[in-house]
Scaffold this motif. Structure first.
Motif, short mmCIF file in Angstrom:
data_model
loop_
_atom_site.label_atom_id
_atom_site.label_comp_id
_atom_site.label_asym_id
_atom_site.label_seq_id
_atom_site.Cartn_x
_atom_site.Cartn_y
_atom_site.Cartn_z
N ALA A 65 2.09 2.67 48.65
CA ALA A 65 1.72 1.28 48.95
C ALA A 65 2.69 0.55 49.51
O ALA A 65 3.76 0.44 49.11
CB ALA A 65 1.14 0.95 47.66
N SER A 125 -0.02 -3.49 44.42
CA SER A 125 -1.63 -3.20 44.47
C SER A 125 -2.30 -3.54 43.13
O SER A 125 -1.84 -2.74 42.24
CB SER A 125 -2.04 -2.15 45.16
N SER A 126 -3.16 -4.38 42.97
CA SER A 126 -4.22 -4.61 41.81
C SER A 126 -5.22 -3.56 41.76
O SER A 126 -5.72 -3.24 40.53
CB SER A 126 -4.56 -5.93 41.52
N THR A 127 -5.22 -2.72 42.79
CA THR A 127 -6.51 -1.85 42.73
C THR A 127 -5.96 -0.31 42.36
O THR A 127 -6.77 0.23 41.46
CB THR A 127 -6.93 -1.61 44.38
N GLY A 129 -2.27 -0.45 50.27
CA GLY A 129 -1.59 -1.07 49.08
C GLY A 129 -1.31 -2.42 49.22
O GLY A 129 -0.34 -2.92 49.88
N GLY A 130 -2.24 -3.31 48.52
CA GLY A 130 -1.79 -4.56 48.48
C GLY A 130 -1.89 -5.57 49.46
O GLY A 130 -1.27 -6.53 49.59
N THR A 137 -3.03 -8.13 52.59
CA THR A 137 -3.75 -9.33 52.48
C THR A 137 -3.72 -10.07 53.90
O THR A 137 -2.97 -9.60 54.67
CB THR A 137 -3.22 -10.43 51.45
N VAL A 157 -7.93 -2.09 52.95
CA VAL A 157 -7.93 -3.20 51.84
C VAL A 157 -9.22 -2.98 51.05
O VAL A 157 -10.37 -2.63 51.16
CB VAL A 157 -8.11 -4.50 52.62
N SER A 158 -8.83 -3.72 49.68
CA SER A 158 -10.05 -3.70 48.73
C SER A 158 -10.04 -4.99 48.05
O SER A 158 -11.04 -5.91 48.38
CB SER A 158 -9.66 -2.62 47.82
N HIS A 159 -9.11 -5.26 46.99
CA HIS A 159 -9.33 -6.70 46.40
C HIS A 159 -9.15 -7.72 47.16
O HIS A 159 -9.77 -8.79 47.05
CB HIS A 159 -7.91 -6.49 45.67
#
Length: 220
Positions: free
Chosen positions: A136, A140-142, A169-170, A172, A189-191
């Protein structure tokens, strides 16, 4: 990462699902993909059996197909084969690239997590992976990761190898420009998308990627 994604020269989005894709999530995915091009969507659920995973995946797979977005299954070659998914993403403990290729066929897109390791990435490429993922890059919060690759890893990979690389990884819209300029072919990307308004999240990434591409050449 799908025929369309593989042909793209610029940096593109690779969406990873939240762990909970039940309820109204299909509507959220539709909204995200309708906002702008997304090269791939990774179906990542935990703690459910294969039958339930397949049930949840069905409508999401249809949405991806309608938007020319590759549908990638996380971890499970068996589920990817059952769904006739576009591909599978393998962690370091999730199986062998060659065995996945034999199970899924020549057209499947097979990606491999390589953390911050040049050695693992070269091994994956030699085994026939279609892309490698580094990260990452940021906390990362995921998904927690002890690996923190440097930007130079992306630049090195681009100089030597033709196989696309994914940064994860994290990530934005605010912190992604250096990754784009360093040579990431895809941003996973996710969160940053699902943690808020998904349409605005996708739009913000497209703006950030376009701005980064205009600031510096990718052949660093």
């Amino acid at each position: 990462m799908g025929a369309t994604a593989a042909a793209m020269a610029s940096c593109d989005l690779y969406l990873i699902s939240p762990l909970d894709v039940s309820g109204g999530f299909p509507d959220r995915l539709e909204r995200a993909l309708a906002t702008g091009p997304v090269a791939a969507f990774q179906f990542r659920v935990k703690g459910v059996d294969e039958h339930e995973a397949a049930r949840l995946a069905g409508p999401l797979q249809d949405i991806c197909a309608a938007h020319d977005c590759a549908f990638i299954v996380n971890d499970s070659v068996a589920l990817a084969k059952r769904l006739k998914a576009d591909g599978v993403h393998l962690g370091q403990g999730d199986g062998d690239v060659r065995e996945a290729r034999e199970a899924l066929g020549r057209e499947a897109q097979i990606g491999v997590t390589c953390h911050a390791s040049r050695h693992l990435a070269m091994e994956a490429g030699e085994a026939g992976a279609d892309y490698v993922a580094f990260g990452a890059f940021f906390p990362s919060s995921t998904k927690e990761s002890e690996h923190r690759p440097e930007l130079e890893l992306l630049a090195w990979w681009q100089e030597i190898f033709e196989i696309p690389c994914v940064a994860i990884g994290g990530i934005t819209p605010e912190n992604c420009p250096p990754l784009v300029r360093a040579g990431a072919d895809f941003l996973a990307v996710s969160h940053a998308v699902w943690g808020g308004d998904e349409a605005e999240g996708v739009a913000a990434f497209h703006r950030a990627i376009a701005a980064a591409n205009s600031q510096a050449p990718r052949d660093m």
